[in-house]
Design an enzyme around this catalytic site. Sequence first.
Site, mmCIF file in Angstrom:
data_model
loop_
_atom_site.group_PDB
_atom_site.id
_atom_site.type_symbol
_atom_site.label_atom_id
_atom_site.label_comp_id
_atom_site.label_asym_id
_atom_site.label_seq_id
_atom_site.Cartn_x
_atom_site.Cartn_y
_atom_site.Cartn_z
ATOM 1 N N HIS A 68 0.849 -1.108 0.056
ATOM 2 C CA HIS A 68 0.071 -0.223 0.019
ATOM 3 C C HIS A 68 0.913 1.381 0.086
ATOM 4 C CE1 HIS A 68 0.825 -0.446 4.304
ATOM 5 N NE2 HIS A 68 0.235 0.395 4.708
ATOM 6 N N HIS A 70 1.275 3.850 2.224
ATOM 7 C CA HIS A 70 1.832 4.732 3.540
ATOM 8 C C HIS A 70 3.040 4.864 3.556
ATOM 9 C CE1 HIS A 70 -2.437 3.613 5.637
ATOM 10 N NE2 HIS A 70 -2.573 4.783 4.760
ATOM 11 N N ASP A 72 5.521 4.602 5.607
ATOM 12 C CA ASP A 72 6.460 3.732 6.393
ATOM 13 C C ASP A 72 6.807 2.474 5.492
ATOM 14 O OD1 ASP A 72 3.563 3.296 6.776
ATOM 15 O OD2 ASP A 72 4.111 1.849 8.370
ATOM 16 N N HIS A 73 6.009 2.431 4.411
ATOM 17 C CA HIS A 73 6.084 1.387 3.330
ATOM 18 C C HIS A 73 6.865 1.497 2.284
ATOM 19 C CE1 HIS A 73 3.584 -1.501 5.671
ATOM 20 N NE2 HIS A 73 3.122 -0.419 6.267
ATOM 21 N N HIS A 147 -7.460 -1.770 4.247
ATOM 22 C CA HIS A 147 -6.600 -0.874 5.418
ATOM 23 C C HIS A 147 -7.007 0.378 4.950
ATOM 24 C CE1 HIS A 147 -3.180 0.208 7.774
ATOM 25 N NE2 HIS A 147 -2.287 0.853 6.705
ATOM 26 N N ASP A 218 -0.458 -3.973 5.691
ATOM 27 C CA ASP A 218 -1.466 -3.523 6.802
ATOM 28 C C ASP A 218 -2.864 -4.072 6.386
ATOM 29 O OD1 ASP A 218 1.332 -2.550 7.413
ATOM 30 O OD2 ASP A 218 0.266 -0.514 7.518
ATOM 31 N N HIS A 276 5.434 -5.740 11.515
ATOM 32 C CA HIS A 276 4.885 -4.481 11.793
ATOM 33 C C HIS A 276 4.469 -4.521 13.096
ATOM 34 C CE1 HIS A 276 2.139 -0.887 10.764
ATOM 35 N NE2 HIS A 276 2.878 -0.934 9.497
#
Length: 312
Positions: A68, A70, A72-73, A147, A218, A276
Amino acid sequence: MCAAGGSMFELVFLGTSAAAPSIRRGLSSAMVLHKEYRFLIDCGEGTQRQLLQSGLGFKRLDRILLTHGHLDHILGLGGLMSTFARWESVDRVEIYGGLWPLQRVRALMQVVFGEGEPPIDIQYVELSPGLLMEDETFELSVFPVSHRGPGCYGFAFREKEKRPFLVERAEALGVPAGPERARLVRGEAVTLADGRTVTPDEVLGEAVGGAKLVHVGDAGRTDNLVEVAQGADALVTEATYLDEEADMARKFGHLTAAQAARLAAEAGVRQLILTHISRRYSDKQVLDEARQIFPDTDVARDFDRYRIIKQH
Ligand SMILES: [Zn+2]
Ligand SMILES: [Zn+2]
């Protein structure tokens, strides 16, 4: 343990922290290796250094799958692509993701490389549910995940079953070395020079292989994941919260360790690997909650390696 003719999936965790790094955990990233293939799944900030430290390096790292969009990814793609463009011999990379994640990555690449053509060939491939790629030994399929934000996907790696060719059996039946054997392996019956017919069942052993690795990024719910995770040899999923903070988990579209464990139990997987992980909990707290429901649970640490093999 019964290995499938040396072929299997290897899974290496590069970053296992949720949202922000901790002293011990980097941001989300993992690599799946199968034969000559290397799939990097997500690329949180700091992933390039984790790649070096893991010993995997950058070689043949030309397929990046995004769960996805976000930060942090994906934020690590800025540094990684910059390094590829300047110093490394990687000159073409395919980045697979949902539409919105790819838009964010394109915007990030514009910051890194400026306007115009980047000095590295980046192919953006928009994901949609279904088969993404396959060859004679494995297939990779994509499934939707719920998510926060659009374009969230999970990845299922499945090794194709194969029946080993029993050379002694073929010799005993007088099948000459050559094209006849290849045809038998392909499942065709052959007629020998003396007129006898040999069928594939006479020279092929029991099917082996078929390892299945399911990677969920996530996720805010699990009811839509039971079917895709069914019977997996390993299920990788997030566990950002504990059940005592189930309200927070719901609010932010994340899973608790117990929810992940219930998914593993319901889908009948062999092994659950949680990642995670939030800085607010210890590994033991996460493990304890999950193992009460699903005993074969691990909490992944950075640089942990797993061999995913079909158990017979
Ligand atoms: Zn995340
Ligand atoms: Zn997220």
